[in-house]
Design a protein around this motif. Structure first.
Motif, PDB file in Angstrom:
ATOM      1  N   TYR A  55       0.833  -1.191   0.000  1.00 42.69           N
ATOM      2  CA  TYR A  55       0.000   0.000   0.000  1.00 42.69           C
ATOM      3  C   TYR A  55       0.877   1.254   0.000  1.00 42.69           C
ATOM      4  N   PRO A  56       0.550   2.253  -0.808  1.00 40.31           N
ATOM      5  CA  PRO A  56       1.332   3.488  -0.819  1.00 40.31           C
ATOM      6  C   PRO A  56       1.022   4.335   0.412  1.00 40.31           C
ATOM      7  N   ALA A  57       1.746   5.432   0.551  1.00 40.28           N
ATOM      8  CA  ALA A  57       1.495   6.361   1.651  1.00 40.28           C
ATOM      9  C   ALA A  57       0.092   6.937   1.540  1.00 40.28           C
ATOM     10  N   VAL A  58      -0.521   7.162   2.695  1.00 38.13           N
ATOM     11  CA  VAL A  58      -1.852   7.747   2.754  1.00 38.13           C
ATOM     12  C   VAL A  58      -1.739   9.100   3.451  1.00 38.13           C
ATOM     13  N   GLY A  59      -2.041  10.184   2.722  1.00 35.47           N
ATOM     14  CA  GLY A  59      -1.888  11.512   3.290  1.00 35.47           C
ATOM     15  C   GLY A  59      -0.492  12.057   3.019  1.00 35.47           C
ATOM     16  N   ARG A  60      -0.355  13.337   3.248  1.00 31.14           N
ATOM     17  CA  ARG A  60       0.920  14.012   3.001  1.00 31.14           C
ATOM     18  C   ARG A  60       1.399  14.645   4.301  1.00 31.14           C
ATOM     19  N   PRO A  61       2.408  14.076   4.929  1.00 33.45           N
ATOM     20  CA  PRO A  61       2.941  14.694   6.149  1.00 33.45           C
ATOM     21  C   PRO A  61       3.670  15.988   5.817  1.00 33.45           C
ATOM     22  N   LEU A  62       3.753  16.856   6.789  1.00 33.09           N
ATOM     23  CA  LEU A  62       4.511  18.094   6.626  1.00 33.09           C
ATOM     24  C   LEU A  62       5.956  17.826   7.032  1.00 33.09           C
ATOM     25  N   LEU A  63       6.835  17.772   6.043  1.00 32.22           N
ATOM     26  CA  LEU A  63       8.255  17.517   6.283  1.00 32.22           C
ATOM     27  C   LEU A  63       9.016  18.820   6.061  1.00 32.22           C
ATOM     28  N   LEU A  64       9.466  19.405   7.139  1.00 34.09           N
ATOM     29  CA  LEU A  64      10.175  20.680   7.074  1.00 34.09           C
ATOM     30  C   LEU A  64      11.669  20.410   6.932  1.00 34.09           C
ATOM     31  N   GLU A  65      12.272  20.887   5.865  1.00 39.52           N
ATOM     32  CA  GLU A  65      13.705  20.721   5.634  1.00 39.52           C
ATOM     33  C   GLU A  65      14.423  21.990   6.087  1.00 39.52           C
ATOM     34  N   ILE A  66      15.297  21.826   7.069  1.00 41.58           N
ATOM     35  CA  ILE A  66      15.928  22.983   7.709  1.00 41.58           C
ATOM     36  C   ILE A  66      17.438  22.810   7.703  1.00 41.58           C
ATOM     37  N   GLU A  67      18.136  23.857   7.277  1.00 40.38           N
ATOM     38  CA  GLU A  67      19.602  23.874   7.347  1.00 40.38           C
ATOM     39  C   GLU A  67      20.031  24.068   8.798  1.00 40.38           C
ATOM     40  N   PRO A  68      21.040  23.329   9.269  1.00 43.04           N
ATOM     41  CA  PRO A  68      21.488  23.519  10.657  1.00 43.04           C
ATOM     42  C   PRO A  68      21.852  24.961  10.983  1.00 43.04           C
ATOM     43  N   ALA A  69      22.459  25.661  10.033  1.00 45.09           N
ATOM     44  CA  ALA A  69      22.899  27.042  10.307  1.00 45.09           C
ATOM     45  C   ALA A  69      21.727  27.994  10.487  1.00 45.09           C
ATOM     46  N   THR A  70      20.550  27.666   9.953  1.00 47.40           N
ATOM     47  CA  THR A  70      19.393  28.561  10.047  1.00 47.40           C
ATOM     48  C   THR A  70      18.320  28.044  11.004  1.00 47.40           C
ATOM     49  N   ALA A  71      18.634  26.990  11.731  1.00 48.24           N
ATOM     50  CA  ALA A  71      17.621  26.362  12.588  1.00 48.24           C
ATOM     51  C   ALA A  71      17.075  27.341  13.633  1.00 48.24           C
ATOM     52  N   ARG A  72      17.931  28.201  14.183  1.00 49.99           N
ATOM     53  CA  ARG A  72      17.482  29.112  15.248  1.00 49.99           C
ATOM     54  C   ARG A  72      16.468  30.127  14.736  1.00 49.99           C
ATOM     55  N   THR A  73      16.433  30.379  13.439  1.00 48.57           N
ATOM     56  CA  THR A  73      15.475  31.332  12.883  1.00 48.57           C
ATOM     57  C   THR A  73      14.123  30.675  12.589  1.00 48.57           C
ATOM     58  N   ARG A  74      14.018  29.355  12.790  1.00 43.96           N
ATOM     59  CA  ARG A  74      12.779  28.616  12.501  1.00 43.96           C
ATOM     60  C   ARG A  74      12.140  28.103  13.785  1.00 43.96           C
ATOM     61  N   LEU A  75      12.193  28.900  14.825  1.00 40.31           N
ATOM     62  CA  LEU A  75      11.761  28.448  16.137  1.00 40.31           C
ATOM     63  C   LEU A  75      10.292  28.014  16.139  1.00 40.31           C
ATOM     64  N   SER A  76       9.424  28.777  15.512  1.00 36.89           N
ATOM     65  CA  SER A  76       8.002  28.416  15.523  1.00 36.89           C
ATOM     66  C   SER A  76       7.761  27.097  14.794  1.00 36.89           C
ATOM     67  N   ASP A  77       8.477  26.865  13.683  1.00 33.81           N
ATOM     68  CA  ASP A  77       8.340  25.603  12.953  1.00 33.81           C
ATOM     69  C   ASP A  77       8.816  24.430  13.803  1.00 33.81           C
ATOM     70  N   LEU A  78       9.897  24.625  14.516  1.00 34.35           N
ATOM     71  CA  LEU A  78      10.450  23.549  15.333  1.00 34.35           C
ATOM     72  C   LEU A  78       9.506  23.196  16.479  1.00 34.35           C
ATOM     73  N   ARG A  79       8.950  24.198  17.114  1.00 36.79           N
ATOM     74  CA  ARG A  79       8.096  23.947  18.278  1.00 36.79           C
ATOM     75  C   ARG A  79       6.737  23.385  17.880  1.00 36.79           C
ATOM     76  N   SER A  80       6.290  23.627  16.652  1.00 39.69           N
ATOM     77  CA  SER A  80       5.000  23.093  16.209  1.00 39.69           C
ATOM     78  C   SER A  80       5.120  21.695  15.611  1.00 39.69           C
ATOM     79  N   SER A  81       6.336  21.184  15.491  1.00 43.90           N
ATOM     80  CA  SER A  81       6.541  19.854  14.927  1.00 43.90           C
ATOM     81  C   SER A  81       6.269  18.785  15.976  1.00 43.90           C
ATOM     82  N   ASP A  82       5.957  17.579  15.499  1.00 43.29           N
ATOM     83  CA  ASP A  82       5.752  16.445  16.406  1.00 43.29           C
ATOM     84  C   ASP A  82       7.076  15.810  16.817  1.00 43.29           C
TER      85      ASP A  82
END
Length: 360
Positions: A55-82
């Motif tokens: 069976y193929p994947a069902v649904g589309r997960p939100l996969l956020l691709e983040i560069e390590p050097a810019t991770a601190r600028t993506r705080l809201s994305d990081l905290r809203s992730s599972d």
């Protein structure tokens, strides 16, 4: 002894099971933040999306691709992730430690899995509070399936794991192992609890169909959740026709367990717990093989699975019984003063009792 009507009642119970909550949980959205260099992110995405099932994947997960050097600028994305996934190679570890990225990510309140790719001997860091640290020899799907996928499943909330497997096929095998192990253990502990009264000679009576219903219902729910985890259609009634042979095999094992109890009390209880565990474990393996690739396990392989599961089940049974025996007994309450012996009373109470009785 169970009658044929008991079996029909069990099937009636199964058909009336409400699976709406399980189905709704399997449809939850999943957010994963991948913090890694582009090459590693591509490898992680391939491993997470690689389907080991029909069976193929069902649904589309939100996969956020983040560069390590810019991770601190993506705080809201990081905290809203599972879950946060940080991947590093040996050459990147020294730079990462200077930046303190691992420590910062571990403090954000989102489960963090840090993957170190390469020879484990070249890595020396210990896991941080709030971090699950794992090693993989290479960023290949096979290597990541062995180490990374179980770690991701472990840190996810229980009610999100089936949804995660449904959306990310790379997690399906790890979720199936967790689910089968959880339900097999649950049925084993139930078998122990329901078998305890039969250790008392005056209560050594045949079990009713109630224990059969509970064990069967747990196996049905496990098998349905396995179907959802492997991406099968969510229609429960449609799945019942596929589940029928599997459930039938588990029923025979539980019947055997009931017959063993009472022959030699403690040995019978060990056997009952072992068979409840083994029957559930084998049921899960049969269902997983079917939903993975439509495989029907052969009789020889099935017998081998039974033997192996019974060995594990007996070990678990003895351990559960040992733990139950080791529980401290509840403290005994002091008897009421009216019922206490004179020696158990304090001096003033003893004198008052003597005075009241001398006047009567």
């Amino acid at each position: 002894m169970q009658r044929l009507s008991d079996v029909s009642n069990i099937w009636k119970t199964i058909k009336e099971i409400d699976v709406s909550e399980i189905r709704e949980r399997s449809e939850q959205p999943l957010h994963v933040a991948l913090v890694a260099a582009p090459e590693l992110r591509a490898a992680l995405l391939r491993a997470l999306q690689l389907s080991p099932s029909r069976y193929p994947a069902v649904g589309r997960p939100l996969l956020l691709e983040i560069e390590p050097a810019t991770a601190r600028t993506r705080l809201s994305d990081l905290r809203s992730s599972d879950v946060l996934l940080l991947a590093l190679r040996p050459s990147e570890l020294a730079a990462e430690e200077r930046l303190g990225l691992r420590e910062w990510l571990a403090r954000q309140g989102t489960p963090l899995v840090t993957l170190l790719i390469g020879d484990a001997a070249t890595f020396e860091p210990a896991a941080l509070p709030g971090e699950r640290l794992v090693h993989a020899a290479a960023a290949t799907p096979a290597a990541l399936a062995e180490t990374l996928m179980p770690a991701l499943v472990e840190v996810l909330p229980d009610d999100l794991r089936v949804a995660a497997a449904r959306q990310l096929p790379g997690l399906r095998e790890a979720v199936a192992r967790w689910l089968i192990g959880e339900v097999a253990f649950s049925n084993a502990t139930f078998a122990l609890s329901s078998g305890i009264p039969q250790l008392v000679p005056l209560l050594n009576i045949p079990l009713t169909a109630a224990d059969i219903v509970v064990l069967t219902k747990n196996q049905v729910m496990m098998t349905y959740r396995l179907a959802l985890a492997y991406g099968a259609p969510a229609d429960f009634q449609a799945q019942l026709s596929e589940l029928a042979p599997v459930i039938g095999g588990g029923f025979l094992w539980r019947q055997l367990a009931r017959q063993l109890v009472g022959l030699i009390p403690m040995l019978g209880l060990v056997a009952k717990v072992a068979v409840a565990y083994a029957g559930t474990y084998v049921t899960g393996q049969v269902a997983a093989a079917w939903y993975r690739n439509g495989e029907v396990i052969s009789g020889a392989v099935l017998r081998q699975l039974h033997r192996q599961a019974l060995v594990r089940g007996r070990q678990l049974a003895r351990e559960l019984i040992r733990r139950r025996r080791a529980r401290p007994e509840a403290p005994r309450l002091a008897p009421p003063l009216a019922d206490a012996t004179p020696e158990a009373l304090p001096p003033r109470a003893r004198w008052r009792r003597w005075f009241r009785r001398s006047k009567s």
